[in-house]
Enzyme design. Structure first.
Site, PDB file in Angstrom:
ATOM      1  N   SER A 109       0.838  -1.200   0.000  1.00  0.00           N
ATOM      2  CA  SER A 109       0.000   0.000   0.000  1.00  0.00           C
ATOM      3  C   SER A 109       0.870   1.247   0.000  1.00  0.00           C
ATOM      4  O   SER A 109       1.571   1.530   0.983  1.00  0.00           O
ATOM      5  CB  SER A 109      -0.909   0.005   1.234  1.00  0.00           C
ATOM      6  OG  SER A 109      -1.554   1.267   1.323  1.00  0.00           O
TER       7      SER A 109
ATOM      8  N   HIS B 242      -1.240  -1.423  -4.237  1.00  0.00           N
ATOM      9  CA  HIS B 242      -2.537  -1.048  -3.670  1.00  0.00           C
ATOM     10  C   HIS B 242      -2.593   0.472  -3.500  1.00  0.00           C
ATOM     11  O   HIS B 242      -1.735   1.068  -2.847  1.00  0.00           O
ATOM     12  CB  HIS B 242      -2.700  -1.756  -2.322  1.00  0.00           C
ATOM     13  CG  HIS B 242      -4.016  -1.560  -1.664  1.00  0.00           C
ATOM     14  ND1 HIS B 242      -5.137  -2.319  -1.961  1.00  0.00           N
ATOM     15  CD2 HIS B 242      -4.417  -0.693  -0.705  1.00  0.00           C
ATOM     16  CE1 HIS B 242      -6.159  -1.935  -1.215  1.00  0.00           C
ATOM     17  NE2 HIS B 242      -5.749  -0.934  -0.443  1.00  0.00           N
TER      18      HIS B 242
ATOM     19  N   ASP C 293      -4.819   3.624  -2.233  1.00  0.00           N
ATOM     20  CA  ASP C 293      -5.944   4.002  -1.372  1.00  0.00           C
ATOM     21  C   ASP C 293      -6.478   5.374  -1.750  1.00  0.00           C
ATOM     22  O   ASP C 293      -5.833   6.389  -1.500  1.00  0.00           O
ATOM     23  CB  ASP C 293      -5.476   4.032   0.088  1.00  0.00           C
ATOM     24  CG  ASP C 293      -5.329   2.635   0.651  1.00  0.00           C
ATOM     25  OD1 ASP C 293      -6.268   1.831   0.491  1.00  0.00           O
ATOM     26  OD2 ASP C 293      -4.277   2.355   1.246  1.00  0.00           O
TER      27      ASP C 293
ATOM     28  N   MET D  95      -9.096   8.243  -1.147  1.00  0.00           N
ATOM     29  CA  MET D  95      -9.988   8.729  -0.080  1.00  0.00           C
ATOM     30  C   MET D  95     -10.480  10.125  -0.412  1.00  0.00           C
ATOM     31  O   MET D  95      -9.714  10.954  -0.917  1.00  0.00           O
ATOM     32  CB  MET D  95      -9.245   8.772   1.256  1.00  0.00           C
ATOM     33  CG  MET D  95      -8.607   7.452   1.648  1.00  0.00           C
ATOM     34  SD  MET D  95      -7.936   7.536   3.312  1.00  0.00           S
ATOM     35  CE  MET D  95      -7.020   5.989   3.387  1.00  0.00           C
TER      36      MET D  95
ATOM     37  N   HIS E 156      -8.404   1.022  -4.377  1.00  0.00           N
ATOM     38  CA  HIS E 156      -9.402   0.843  -3.322  1.00  0.00           C
ATOM     39  C   HIS E 156     -10.105   2.183  -3.150  1.00  0.00           C
ATOM     40  O   HIS E 156      -9.527   3.124  -2.607  1.00  0.00           O
ATOM     41  CB  HIS E 156      -8.650   0.408  -2.049  1.00  0.00           C
ATOM     42  CG  HIS E 156      -9.483   0.337  -0.823  1.00  0.00           C
ATOM     43  ND1 HIS E 156      -8.933   0.200   0.440  1.00  0.00           N
ATOM     44  CD2 HIS E 156     -10.832   0.374  -0.636  1.00  0.00           C
ATOM     45  CE1 HIS E 156      -9.897   0.157   1.331  1.00  0.00           C
ATOM     46  NE2 HIS E 156     -11.060   0.278   0.717  1.00  0.00           N
TER      47      HIS E 156
ATOM     48  N   MET F 198     -12.343   4.587  -1.497  1.00  0.00           N
ATOM     49  CA  MET F 198     -13.073   4.938  -0.268  1.00  0.00           C
ATOM     50  C   MET F 198     -13.716   6.290  -0.525  1.00  0.00           C
ATOM     51  O   MET F 198     -13.326   7.319   0.035  1.00  0.00           O
ATOM     52  CB  MET F 198     -12.088   4.996   0.909  1.00  0.00           C
ATOM     53  CG  MET F 198     -11.638   3.619   1.358  1.00  0.00           C
ATOM     54  SD  MET F 198     -10.127   3.660   2.338  1.00  0.00           S
ATOM     55  CE  MET F 198      -8.911   3.581   1.038  1.00  0.00           C
TER      56      MET F 198
ATOM     57  N   MET G  92     -12.105  -5.363   5.201  1.00  0.00           N
ATOM     58  CA  MET G  92     -11.356  -4.377   5.991  1.00  0.00           C
ATOM     59  C   MET G  92     -11.091  -4.964   7.373  1.00  0.00           C
ATOM     60  O   MET G  92     -12.014  -5.441   8.038  1.00  0.00           O
ATOM     61  CB  MET G  92     -12.136  -3.065   6.139  1.00  0.00           C
ATOM     62  CG  MET G  92     -12.249  -2.214   4.885  1.00  0.00           C
ATOM     63  SD  MET G  92     -10.687  -1.850   4.034  1.00  0.00           S
ATOM     64  CE  MET G  92      -9.750  -0.992   5.295  1.00  0.00           C
TER      65      MET G  92
ATOM     66  N   GLY H  84      -3.669   4.695   7.558  1.00  0.00           N
ATOM     67  CA  GLY H  84      -2.716   3.606   7.703  1.00  0.00           C
ATOM     68  C   GLY H  84      -2.282   3.509   9.160  1.00  0.00           C
ATOM     69  O   GLY H  84      -2.610   4.379   9.983  1.00  0.00           O
ATOM     70  N   GLY H  85      -1.581   2.447   9.479  1.00  0.00           N
ATOM     71  CA  GLY H  85      -0.976   2.319  10.803  1.00  0.00           C
ATOM     72  C   GLY H  85      -1.929   2.025  11.941  1.00  0.00           C
ATOM     73  O   GLY H  85      -1.588   2.232  13.108  1.00  0.00           O
TER      74      GLY H  85
ATOM     75  N   ASP I  79      -7.036  -5.863   4.529  1.00  0.00           N
ATOM     76  CA  ASP I  79      -6.437  -4.527   4.499  1.00  0.00           C
ATOM     77  C   ASP I  79      -6.595  -3.841   5.854  1.00  0.00           C
ATOM     78  O   ASP I  79      -7.716  -3.614   6.302  1.00  0.00           O
ATOM     79  CB  ASP I  79      -7.166  -3.735   3.402  1.00  0.00           C
ATOM     80  CG  ASP I  79      -6.570  -2.363   3.146  1.00  0.00           C
ATOM     81  OD1 ASP I  79      -5.569  -2.011   3.787  1.00  0.00           O
ATOM     82  OD2 ASP I  79      -7.131  -1.642   2.296  1.00  0.00           O
TER      83      ASP I  79
ATOM     84  N   GLY J 100       0.943  -1.707   4.402  1.00  0.00           N
ATOM     85  CA  GLY J 100       1.570  -0.406   4.167  1.00  0.00           C
ATOM     86  C   GLY J 100       2.679  -0.173   5.164  1.00  0.00           C
ATOM     87  O   GLY J 100       3.869  -0.288   4.848  1.00  0.00           O
TER      88      GLY J 100
HETATM   89  C1  DX5 Z   1      -6.806   2.083   5.282  1.00  0.00           C
HETATM   90  C2  DX5 Z   1      -6.251   1.693   3.940  1.00  0.00           C
HETATM   91  C3  DX5 Z   1      -5.111   0.734   3.964  1.00  0.00           C
HETATM   92  C4  DX5 Z   1      -3.848   1.207   4.604  1.00  0.00           C
HETATM   93  C5  DX5 Z   1      -3.276   0.037   5.335  1.00  0.00           C
HETATM   94  O1  DX5 Z   1      -7.986   2.782   5.093  1.00  0.00           O
HETATM   95  O2  DX5 Z   1      -7.277   1.106   3.143  1.00  0.00           O
HETATM   96  O3  DX5 Z   1      -4.820   0.228   2.652  1.00  0.00           O
HETATM   97  O4  DX5 Z   1      -2.899   1.708   3.714  1.00  0.00           O
HETATM   98  O5  DX5 Z   1      -2.240   0.494   6.077  1.00  0.00           O
HETATM   99  P1  DX5 Z   1      -1.479  -0.352   7.174  1.00  0.00           P
HETATM  100  O6  DX5 Z   1      -0.909  -1.553   6.465  1.00  0.00           O
HETATM  101  O7  DX5 Z   1      -0.460   0.594   7.647  1.00  0.00           O
HETATM  102  O8  DX5 Z   1      -2.494  -0.744   8.211  1.00  0.00           O
HETATM  103 ZN    ZN Z   2      -6.788  -0.007   1.162  1.00  0.00          ZN
END
Ligand code: DX5
Ligand code: ZN
Length: 224
Positions: free
Chosen positions: A7, A32, A34, A36, A65, A67, A136, A143-144, A174, A196
């Site tokens: 990601s 991947h 993301d 948003m 992805h 969102m 999810m 992330g994180g 994810d 990620g």
């Molecule tokens: C969260 C994203 C993820 C994110 C995952 O909304 O869809 O793809 O990047 O990040 P990690 O691996 O850091 O949880």
């Molecule tokens: Zn994602």
């Protein structure tokens, strides 16, 4: 087949091309992305121009992805930009069947995403149409975050449905997928692993990807 979908949300954007190359030399085979919009999720990231910019940097599939509210409006733009797979959230699609068909009509692989609070059964009617289902394992937006352990039952439920219905969609996960959580999701039935923050780290990206895949593949060998 177990795959790492790295990601880019967690990558150093000032060195994105280099970091993507490192994730791939470590074994990442899906990129991947993301997307948003600040409405569906409380964060803003990137859109079709970034997909267009990274398309020439890699030959691996770009897994977008979305969102975002009203994904239908943007699906053609993502196709033009070079996306290979598009996943849409069931929570925003009033006509999910139509949206998945729109993705397929634009030559991309269609996928659907479930938030942690959305029952797996919501997807029953569209399972034959999708390339993969994205479960999810955190609430989307950042992330994180910490992996939600209840996700394991949800992944196993989906894998059971797949068996019972004789389908072959893939199961992607994810959020909070890292060296310490990846074995559980693989044993529950996931095979497209988004990660990620567990991968991107200055100077360690390639080694992180290798270690991550080693742990994931060892779990797959053990089986369910
Ligand atoms: C969260 C994203 C993820 C994110 C995952 O909304 O869809 O793809 O990047 O990040 P990690 O691996 O850091 O949880
Ligand atoms: Zn994602």
């Amino acid at each position: 087949m177990i795959e790492l979908a790295y990601s880019i949300l967690a990558a150093d954007f000032a060195h994105l091309a280099d970091e993507m190359a490192r994730a791939e030399s470590g074994g990442g085979t899906i990129c991947h992305v993301d997307v948003m919009d600040g409405h569906f999720v409380p964060n803003i990231t990137f859109g079709p121009p970034v997909v267009h910019a990274i398309r020439p940097l890699t030959s691996v599939p770009l897994d977008c992805h979305l969102m975002i509210e009203d994904p239908d409006k943007f699906i053609p733009d993502f196709a033009t930009a070079g996306a290979d797979m598009i996943s849409v959230h069931v929570e925003v699609c009033r006509h999910l069947n139509r949206t998945l068909q729109l993705i397929t009509d634009h030559g991309m692989k269609a996928a659907v995403v479930l938030n942690p609070a959305t029952p797996v059964e919501m997807l029953f009617e569209v399972l034959p149409m999708v390339h993969h289902v994205l479960v999810m394992t955190v609430n989307p937006g950042f992330g994180g975050q910490k992996f939600m352990p209840r996700s394991l039952d949800r992944i196993a439920h989906l894998a059971r449905l797949r068996r019972e219905l004789g389908l072959n969609f893939r199961i992607e996960v994810d959020g909070g997928i890292a060296h310490d959580t990846v074995s559980g999701v693989v044993q529950a039935g996931a095979d497209m692993l988004v990660a990620g923050s567990a991968i991107f780290q200055p100077g360690k990206t390639e080694a992180n990807a290798q270690d991550f895949l080693r742990v994931a593949r060892a779990a797959a060998d053990v089986g369910i």
